[in-house]
Motif scaffolding. Structure first.
Motif, PDB file in Angstrom:
ATOM      1  N   ASP A  11     -15.870 -11.203 -20.687  1.00  0.00           N
ATOM      2  CA  ASP A  11     -14.813 -11.083 -19.697  1.00  0.00           C
ATOM      3  C   ASP A  11     -15.053 -12.138 -18.635  1.00  0.00           C
ATOM      4  OD1 ASP A  11     -13.016 -10.432 -17.713  1.00  0.00           O
ATOM      5  OD2 ASP A  11     -13.267  -8.274 -17.969  1.00  0.00           O
ATOM      6  N   MET A  42     -11.901 -12.522 -22.924  1.00  0.00           N
ATOM      7  CA  MET A  42     -10.897 -11.801 -22.155  1.00  0.00           C
ATOM      8  C   MET A  42     -10.820 -12.419 -20.766  1.00  0.00           C
ATOM      9  SD  MET A  42      -9.776  -9.415 -24.244  1.00  0.00           S
ATOM     10  CE  MET A  42      -8.886  -8.293 -23.150  1.00  0.00           C
ATOM     11  N   GLY A  88      -6.275 -12.296 -24.190  1.00  0.00           N
ATOM     12  CA  GLY A  88      -7.380 -12.267 -25.137  1.00  0.00           C
ATOM     13  C   GLY A  88      -7.330 -13.469 -26.059  1.00  0.00           C
ATOM     14  N   ALA A 196      -8.793  -4.114 -20.296  1.00  0.00           N
ATOM     15  CA  ALA A 196      -9.668  -4.928 -21.143  1.00  0.00           C
ATOM     16  C   ALA A 196     -10.795  -4.095 -21.737  1.00  0.00           C
ATOM     17  CB  ALA A 196     -10.235  -6.092 -20.346  1.00  0.00           C
TER      18      ALA A 196
END
Length: 232
Positions: A11, A42, A88, A196
């Motif tokens: 992330d 992400m 994504g 997420a």
């Protein structure tokens, strides 16, 4: 189907679109070279309109906010990315029965549909229209690139997105297309990070990975160093 082992998920927080393209390109090269495994990036982007390889610029019908426009090497028409949208980018090597572009697109849709169900949203596919829909409104778009059966680009799902920016385009080239978001549908405050966390588990299940390895967030918009180890 045989399990795929571990999926690394990183992330990266809010990342400028051009920087995200550079990160993807570096990680695509690393995956093609075998120095990293399958990875799901992400992130969130500042405002940007993107056009796929053969997209028609006439589908940008106005741009009062002077949002940047980028033409990139994904499939699909024009779309909008911005704050409140979960992006994504899967960097995956497709092997065996998974070397099927249509199957890959349907699996991306299935993962998002599964994740949305966790928020009480009954989402679905629509015939001949790639993406994810809730009734007549589109909540997620897909535009992928595949090089030597390794994927890049990916999906975008509206969590708390300011949907007015879609008024400046014909989303995905679909006349009359209306968009929606998780927050609009549920009347609840849901963050991109919350979505997420759910999405990565749905992705793991649909794509049959044994486990998720979290790479950790980056405050600089760069791929975590250990993801790129061995990439020179």
């Amino acid at each position: 189907m045989d399990a795929r082992g571990a999926l690394t998920v990183a992330d990266l927080g809010v990342v400028d679109y051009d920087a995200a393209l550079a990160i993807q390109a570096a990680m695509l090269a690393a995956r093609l070279g075998g120095t990293i495994g399958d990875t799901l990036l992400m992130m969130e982007h500042p405002h940007v309109f993107t056009l796929g390889r053969g997209a028609d610029e006439r589908f940008i019908v106005g741009n009062p906010a002077s949002v940047p426009i980028r033409r990139v090497s994904r499939g699909g028409q024009v779309t909008y990315h911005g704050p409140g949208q979960s992006i994504g980018y899967p960097i995956l090597k497709l092997e065996g029965r998974d070397r099927d572009v249509t199957k890959y697109l349907r699996d991306l849709e299935a993962a998002m549909i599964d994740a949305l169900a966790k928020f009480g949203i009954d989402a679905a596919r629509r015939d001949a229209m790639t993406g994810v829909w809730v009734g007549s409104r589109k909540i997620a778009s897909i535009g992928v690139g595949i090089r030597r059966w390794t994927t890049w680009h990916g999906f975008a799902l509206n969590v708390s997105t300011d949907l007015s920016f879609f008024d400046s385009i014909v989303p995905c080239g679909i006349e009359g297309c209306r968009t929606t978001s998780i927050c609009e549908l549920t009347n609840r405050a849901v963050s991109v990070r919350q979505f997420a966390e759910v999405m990565r588990e749905s992705f793991r299940r649909v794509f049959h990975y044994d486990e998720i390895v979290l790479a950790g967030p980056s405050q600089t918009g760069q791929a975590p160093h250990h993801l790129m180890a061995g990439n020179g």
